[in-house]
Design a protein around this motif. Structure first.
Motif, mmCIF file in Angstrom:
data_model
loop_
_atom_site.group_PDB
_atom_site.id
_atom_site.type_symbol
_atom_site.label_atom_id
_atom_site.label_comp_id
_atom_site.label_asym_id
_atom_site.label_seq_id
_atom_site.Cartn_x
_atom_site.Cartn_y
_atom_site.Cartn_z
ATOM 1 N N PHE A 165 0.835 -1.203 0.000
ATOM 2 C CA PHE A 165 0.000 0.000 0.000
ATOM 3 C C PHE A 165 0.870 1.254 0.000
ATOM 4 O O PHE A 165 0.607 2.202 -0.739
ATOM 5 N N LYS A 166 1.907 1.251 0.816
ATOM 6 C CA LYS A 166 2.780 2.424 0.905
ATOM 7 C C LYS A 166 3.483 2.718 -0.419
ATOM 8 O O LYS A 166 3.777 3.864 -0.727
ATOM 9 N N ASN A 167 3.772 1.676 -1.193
ATOM 10 C CA ASN A 167 4.510 1.834 -2.440
ATOM 11 C C ASN A 167 3.624 1.887 -3.678
ATOM 12 O O ASN A 167 4.128 1.876 -4.798
ATOM 13 N N SER A 168 2.336 1.950 -3.492
ATOM 14 C CA SER A 168 1.410 1.994 -4.623
ATOM 15 C C SER A 168 1.449 3.354 -5.316
ATOM 16 O O SER A 168 1.735 4.381 -4.693
ATOM 17 N N LEU A 169 1.142 3.338 -6.579
ATOM 18 C CA LEU A 169 1.028 4.572 -7.352
ATOM 19 C C LEU A 169 -0.154 5.395 -6.854
ATOM 20 O O LEU A 169 -0.051 6.604 -6.665
ATOM 21 N N CYS A 170 -1.281 4.717 -6.615
ATOM 22 C CA CYS A 170 -2.488 5.401 -6.180
ATOM 23 C C CYS A 170 -3.404 4.405 -5.472
ATOM 24 O O CYS A 170 -3.541 3.266 -5.923
ATOM 25 N N VAL A 171 -3.996 4.838 -4.397
ATOM 26 C CA VAL A 171 -5.011 4.042 -3.703
ATOM 27 C C VAL A 171 -6.216 4.959 -3.469
ATOM 28 O O VAL A 171 -6.072 6.050 -2.929
ATOM 29 N N LEU A 172 -7.366 4.500 -3.923
ATOM 30 C CA LEU A 172 -8.603 5.236 -3.705
ATOM 31 C C LEU A 172 -9.520 4.402 -2.826
ATOM 32 O O LEU A 172 -9.586 3.180 -2.979
ATOM 33 N N GLY A 173 -10.219 5.070 -1.946
ATOM 34 C CA GLY A 173 -11.183 4.391 -1.092
ATOM 35 C C GLY A 173 -12.588 4.842 -1.422
ATOM 36 O O GLY A 173 -12.809 5.987 -1.837
ATOM 37 N N ALA A 174 -13.524 3.929 -1.239
ATOM 38 C CA ALA A 174 -14.950 4.248 -1.366
ATOM 39 C C ALA A 174 -15.505 4.273 0.046
ATOM 40 O O ALA A 174 -15.365 3.298 0.796
ATOM 41 N N TYR A 175 -16.112 5.382 0.406
ATOM 42 C CA TYR A 175 -16.604 5.575 1.771
ATOM 43 C C TYR A 175 -18.109 5.808 1.773
ATOM 44 O O TYR A 175 -18.628 6.547 0.931
ATOM 45 N N MET A 176 -18.767 5.186 2.719
ATOM 46 C CA MET A 176 -20.171 5.466 2.987
ATOM 47 C C MET A 176 -20.257 5.869 4.447
ATOM 48 O O MET A 176 -19.872 5.099 5.328
ATOM 49 N N ASP A 177 -20.702 7.087 4.684
ATOM 50 C CA ASP A 177 -20.783 7.624 6.051
ATOM 51 C C ASP A 177 -19.443 7.478 6.777
ATOM 52 O O ASP A 177 -19.365 7.012 7.903
ATOM 53 N N ASN A 178 -18.356 7.843 6.086
ATOM 54 C CA ASN A 178 -16.982 7.787 6.609
ATOM 55 C C ASN A 178 -16.490 6.382 6.918
ATOM 56 O O ASN A 178 -15.472 6.216 7.581
ATOM 57 N N LYS A 179 -17.181 5.354 6.448
ATOM 58 C CA LYS A 179 -16.743 3.966 6.629
ATOM 59 C C LYS A 179 -16.192 3.462 5.296
ATOM 60 O O LYS A 179 -16.832 3.603 4.255
ATOM 61 N N LEU A 180 -14.975 2.888 5.328
ATOM 62 C CA LEU A 180 -14.364 2.335 4.123
ATOM 63 C C LEU A 180 -15.130 1.089 3.696
ATOM 64 O O LEU A 180 -15.218 0.119 4.455
ATOM 65 N N VAL A 181 -15.700 1.107 2.493
ATOM 66 C CA VAL A 181 -16.469 -0.038 2.000
ATOM 67 C C VAL A 181 -15.859 -0.634 0.734
ATOM 68 O O VAL A 181 -16.263 -1.707 0.293
ATOM 69 N N GLY A 182 -14.874 0.048 0.163
ATOM 70 C CA GLY A 182 -14.218 -0.463 -1.033
ATOM 71 C C GLY A 182 -12.902 0.239 -1.258
ATOM 72 O O GLY A 182 -12.644 1.302 -0.687
#
Length: 134
Positions: free
Chosen positions: A38-55
């Protein structure tokens, strides 16, 4: 409402729970590797619902000639709601000028249909062959 944003504050517990929810257990055997990845990834995007990571979607590469989508996961109770599509489209938008975008996934009717629906083509349909060493 789903919000897609950069995933910048790595939380091992949060990530482990997400990977467990989709039964991606190989990553969980090497949590130290997962954190470094994760630290060395080019990009990481998160999907959040009500501030909870769901994807999450994680991309590696140089961002110019190649972007490889390494991981895309959505918690089972949030699947089939367009979240995976949103994550893929956001990566595609972010790297819209990249020469090639690739991913490797299982060969099931569901995954083939999903990736075709967002603009990917199976490599064998364009005269290519993929190789892997694990």
């Amino acid at each position: 409402m789903i919000e897609i944003k950069e995933y910048t504050n790595f939380d091992l517990t949060e990530i482990v729970n997400l990977y467990k929810s989709v039964e991606w257990n190989n990553y969980l055997k090497r949590q130290d590797m997962l954190e470094e990845a994760f630290k060395n990834s080019l990009c990481v995007l998160g999907a959040y619902m009500d501030n909870k990571l769901v994807g999450i979607i994680r991309a590696v590469g140089d961002g110019v000639s190649i972007v490889f989508i390494q991981d895309i996961l959505v918690q089972p109770e949030y699947q089939r709601q367009g979240i995976g599509t949103m994550l893929i489209k956001e990566i595609m938008k972010k790297y819209q000028t990249v020469y090639q975008m690739e991913l490797l996934t299982e060969n099931t009717e569901k995954t083939v249909a999903f990736y075709k629906s967002v603009g990917f083509t199976p490599a064998n349909e364009i005269g290519c062959l993929s190789f892997i060493r694990m």
